[in-house]
Design an enzyme around this catalytic site. Structure first.
Site, PDB file in Angstrom:
ATOM      1  N   ARG A 179      52.749   6.710 -87.438  1.00 26.23           N
ATOM      2  CA  ARG A 179      54.180   6.912 -87.632  1.00 26.23           C
ATOM      3  C   ARG A 179      54.451   8.412 -87.746  1.00 26.23           C
ATOM      4  O   ARG A 179      53.713   9.134 -88.415  1.00 26.23           O
ATOM      5  CB  ARG A 179      54.691   6.190 -88.893  1.00 26.23           C
ATOM      6  CG  ARG A 179      54.853   4.677 -88.731  1.00 26.23           C
ATOM      7  CD  ARG A 179      55.965   4.304 -87.755  1.00 26.23           C
ATOM      8  NE  ARG A 179      56.109   2.862 -87.578  1.00 26.23           N
ATOM      9  CZ  ARG A 179      55.518   2.130 -86.645  1.00 26.23           C
ATOM     10  NH1 ARG A 179      54.712   2.694 -85.765  1.00 26.23           N
ATOM     11  NH2 ARG A 179      55.724   0.826 -86.549  1.00 26.23           N
ATOM     12  N   ASP A 222      51.612  10.267 -80.467  1.00 26.22           N
ATOM     13  CA  ASP A 222      52.328   9.150 -79.837  1.00 26.22           C
ATOM     14  C   ASP A 222      53.605   8.845 -80.603  1.00 26.22           C
ATOM     15  O   ASP A 222      54.398   8.010 -80.191  1.00 26.22           O
ATOM     16  CB  ASP A 222      51.425   7.913 -79.796  1.00 26.22           C
ATOM     17  CG  ASP A 222      52.055   6.778 -78.996  1.00 26.22           C
ATOM     18  OD1 ASP A 222      52.484   7.040 -77.850  1.00 26.22           O
ATOM     19  OD2 ASP A 222      52.156   5.653 -79.522  1.00 26.22           O
ATOM     20  N   GLU A 234      61.771  10.821 -83.744  1.00 27.59           N
ATOM     21  CA  GLU A 234      61.706  10.177 -82.428  1.00 27.59           C
ATOM     22  C   GLU A 234      62.863   9.223 -82.149  1.00 27.59           C
ATOM     23  O   GLU A 234      63.178   8.927 -80.993  1.00 27.59           O
ATOM     24  CB  GLU A 234      60.389   9.409 -82.260  1.00 27.59           C
ATOM     25  CG  GLU A 234      60.280   8.130 -83.087  1.00 27.59           C
ATOM     26  CD  GLU A 234      58.950   7.412 -82.887  1.00 27.59           C
ATOM     27  OE1 GLU A 234      57.904   8.069 -82.976  1.00 27.59           O
ATOM     28  OE2 GLU A 234      58.976   6.186 -82.662  1.00 27.59           O
ATOM     29  N   HIS A 273      55.721   6.887 -78.017  1.00 31.85           N
ATOM     30  CA  HIS A 273      55.432   5.639 -78.744  1.00 31.85           C
ATOM     31  C   HIS A 273      54.971   4.563 -77.751  1.00 31.85           C
ATOM     32  O   HIS A 273      55.533   3.471 -77.678  1.00 31.85           O
ATOM     33  CB  HIS A 273      56.653   5.172 -79.533  1.00 31.85           C
ATOM     34  CG  HIS A 273      56.276   4.430 -80.787  1.00 31.85           C
ATOM     35  ND1 HIS A 273      56.807   4.713 -82.005  1.00 31.85           N
ATOM     36  CD2 HIS A 273      55.400   3.424 -81.006  1.00 31.85           C
ATOM     37  CE1 HIS A 273      56.295   3.900 -82.917  1.00 31.85           C
ATOM     38  NE2 HIS A 273      55.429   3.107 -82.331  1.00 31.85           N
TER      39      HIS A 273
HETATM   40  P1  NAI Z   1      46.704  -2.521 -91.038  1.00 29.00           P
HETATM   41  O1  NAI Z   1      47.646  -2.995 -92.088  1.00 29.00           O
HETATM   42  O2  NAI Z   1      45.731  -3.470 -90.445  1.00 29.00           O
HETATM   43  O3  NAI Z   1      45.879  -1.261 -91.607  1.00 29.00           O
HETATM   44  C1  NAI Z   1      46.470  -0.185 -92.267  1.00 29.00           C
HETATM   45  C2  NAI Z   1      45.418   0.401 -93.188  1.00 29.00           C
HETATM   46  O4  NAI Z   1      45.964   1.598 -93.763  1.00 29.00           O
HETATM   47  C3  NAI Z   1      45.031  -0.532 -94.334  1.00 29.00           C
HETATM   48  O5  NAI Z   1      43.627  -0.624 -94.428  1.00 29.00           O
HETATM   49  C4  NAI Z   1      45.635   0.152 -95.559  1.00 29.00           C
HETATM   50  O6  NAI Z   1      44.891  -0.070 -96.743  1.00 29.00           O
HETATM   51  C5  NAI Z   1      45.587   1.600 -95.128  1.00 29.00           C
HETATM   52  N1  NAI Z   1      46.482   2.478 -95.876  1.00 29.00           N
HETATM   53  C6  NAI Z   1      47.698   2.203 -96.402  1.00 29.00           C
HETATM   54  N2  NAI Z   1      48.204   3.294 -97.006  1.00 29.00           N
HETATM   55  C7  NAI Z   1      47.266   4.265 -96.872  1.00 29.00           C
HETATM   56  C8  NAI Z   1      47.187   5.615 -97.288  1.00 29.00           C
HETATM   57  N3  NAI Z   1      48.172   6.188 -97.987  1.00 29.00           N
HETATM   58  N4  NAI Z   1      46.071   6.325 -96.984  1.00 29.00           N
HETATM   59  C9  NAI Z   1      45.055   5.752 -96.296  1.00 29.00           C
HETATM   60  N5  NAI Z   1      45.066   4.481 -95.878  1.00 29.00           N
HETATM   61  C10 NAI Z   1      46.161   3.752 -96.157  1.00 29.00           C
HETATM   62  O7  NAI Z   1      47.617  -1.870 -89.916  1.00 29.00           O
HETATM   63  P2  NAI Z   1      47.241  -1.611 -88.394  1.00 29.00           P
HETATM   64  O8  NAI Z   1      47.563  -2.810 -87.590  1.00 29.00           O
HETATM   65  O9  NAI Z   1      45.899  -1.035 -88.310  1.00 29.00           O
HETATM   66  O10 NAI Z   1      48.343  -0.503 -88.008  1.00 29.00           O
HETATM   67  C11 NAI Z   1      48.327   0.783 -88.599  1.00 29.00           C
HETATM   68  C12 NAI Z   1      49.606   1.504 -88.224  1.00 29.00           C
HETATM   69  O11 NAI Z   1      49.625   1.777 -86.833  1.00 29.00           O
HETATM   70  C13 NAI Z   1      50.905   0.686 -88.436  1.00 29.00           C
HETATM   71  O12 NAI Z   1      51.328   0.753 -89.774  1.00 29.00           O
HETATM   72  C14 NAI Z   1      51.871   1.372 -87.516  1.00 29.00           C
HETATM   73  O13 NAI Z   1      52.493   2.423 -88.226  1.00 29.00           O
HETATM   74  C15 NAI Z   1      50.972   1.971 -86.444  1.00 29.00           C
HETATM   75  N6  NAI Z   1      51.174   1.326 -85.136  1.00 29.00           N
HETATM   76  C16 NAI Z   1      51.520   2.123 -84.067  1.00 29.00           C
HETATM   77  C17 NAI Z   1      51.715   1.575 -82.822  1.00 29.00           C
HETATM   78  C18 NAI Z   1      52.039   2.437 -81.636  1.00 29.00           C
HETATM   79  O14 NAI Z   1      52.409   1.896 -80.574  1.00 29.00           O
HETATM   80  N7  NAI Z   1      51.921   3.741 -81.724  1.00 29.00           N
HETATM   81  C19 NAI Z   1      51.629   0.128 -82.610  1.00 29.00           C
HETATM   82  C20 NAI Z   1      51.191  -0.610 -83.793  1.00 29.00           C
HETATM   83  C21 NAI Z   1      51.006  -0.028 -85.007  1.00 29.00           C
END
Ligand code: NAI
Length: 347
Positions: A251, A275, A280, A312
């Protein structure tokens, strides 16, 4: 504000299908690829109306009379928008993405249900992340333009082996784990930082400070929360190795872009692959190629040879689009049928 309707799926004048009243969904920020995948998975008793506009305070009126809205990452679903949706009878906001930082969940609580697609293809994002790293490191973006111009010089295109370099992964959830596996294939030394550790992480967990100071490449894979807004800032950049690569497919607001630009200018940051971008919302997903962009920050960062910005795009694979459409339609179907909704966000 012009509300542009592209097309309706399951157009049925009396909204009745096999004796049941059809449920209606206002679908915002529509692109052609959304339409294709959602048409494939739309149930026969649900009617979709696609709007090109993002959902925000100006456009919320077009959701009047619908049972549900389907929204995306750059829609602005604040308290005002929630109130308007609620007053107009919308019962559910189906996000067709994993993140939901653009919704005022507190305002929605007890009024409108919110569902997301928590996982669709972590590989899509992880692979795009590695794509950014390879492009930046081996300067493929510059080589592509050079050879098209019959310039076959290699001057300035030197990269480094990823093998045995240290990659620091912040957030080791679904995407972080998939990305760690890819890095493993390159023989990289993998370290990670997360507030919740995963036993499936193939690297070594370290403190955030250690990750910042030891990584050759830092990649962000955590959600945006109130606590980690601008976690990459002047102070954290100063702790990093000189020449570090910073990659953000998570993000935009995780990075203070002004501090990143300073880091790139001073050479402390060797390259950035983005990305996502903190401002954005008004820019990404749209074609401004015929216009002047009045966001000097994005103009400055895009002009740097060691920066790649994608719009994105990391999620954009066929597999991810199909999975997003399927889960979103299942979420909506479950809600309309009064059953248990698997992917509801409850605060
Ligand atoms: P997920 O929920 O499986 O994993 C997120 C991880 O981040 C968890 O292990 C959590 O404990 C950890 N986390 C939370 N706050 C944290 C912090 N302050 N410091 C370190 N770790 C922390 O989520 P997933 O599916 O892996 O997605 C991650 C992020 O990717 C989403 O939240 C979204 O923002 C982004 N995303 C981007 C996309 C794109 O097209 N560019 C598409 C899908 C997701």
């Amino acid at each position: 504000m012009v509300y542009m309707t592209i097309i309706e799926v399951n157009t049925n004048n009396n909204l009745v299908n096999w004796g049941k009243k059809m449920k209606t969904v206002a679908f915002f920020d529509t692109k052609s690829y959304d339409k294709e995948s959602f048409e494939r998975f739309c149930g026969e008793d649900i009617k979709l109306r696609f709007f090109e506009n993002k959902l925000n305070e100006d456009t919320v009126g077009s959701a009047t009379g619908f049972d549900a809205v389907c929204a995306f990452v750059n829609d602005n679903i604040n308290k005002y928008v929630i109130e308007k949706l609620y007053e107009s009878g919308v019962g559910i906001i189906a996000m067709r993405c994993a993140g939901y930082n653009n919704i005022d969940l507190k305002a929605a609580s007890g009024k409108i249900k919110v569902v997301t697609v928590p996982s669709y293809s972590p590989h899509a994002i992880a692979e795009h992340t590695m794509g950014l790293i390879l492009t930046l490191n081996r300067k493929l973006h510059r080589a592509y333009i050079r050879t098209r111009d019959h310039n076959f010089s290699l001057e300035g295109l030197t990269g480094f082996d990823l093998y045995k370099k240290t990659v620091g992964i912040i957030g080791t959830g679904k995407i972080g784990l998939a990305f760690a596996d890819i890095c493993g294939g390159f023989g990289m030394n993998i370290i990670g930082y997360d507030i919740v550790k995963s036993e499936n992480f193939r690297g070594k967990y370290v403190s955030l400070n250690t990750l910042l100071s030891e990584s050759d490449i830092i990649s962000l894979h955590c959600p945006l929360t109130k606590e980690n807004r601008h976690m990459i800032n002047k102070a954290t950049i100063n702790k990093m190795k000189k020449g570090v690569f910073i990659i953000n497919t998570s993000r935009g607001l995780l990075i203070d872009t002004a501090a990143l630009i300073d880091g790139l200018k001073s050479g402390r940051v060797g390259a950035a692959g983005l990305d996502v971008y903190e401002e954005e919302t008004e820019i990404f997903f749209e074609d401004y190629s015929e216009e002047i962009i009045f966001d000097d920050t994005i103009s400055t960062i895009i002009s740097m040879p060691n920066v790649i910005v994608t719009s994105h795009q990391a999620f954009l694979t066929k597999e991810a689009l199909n999975s997003i459409a399927q889960t979103t339609m299942e979420n909506l179907q479950a809600y309309f049928e009064g059953g248990k909704i698997k992917n509801e966000i409850i605060i």
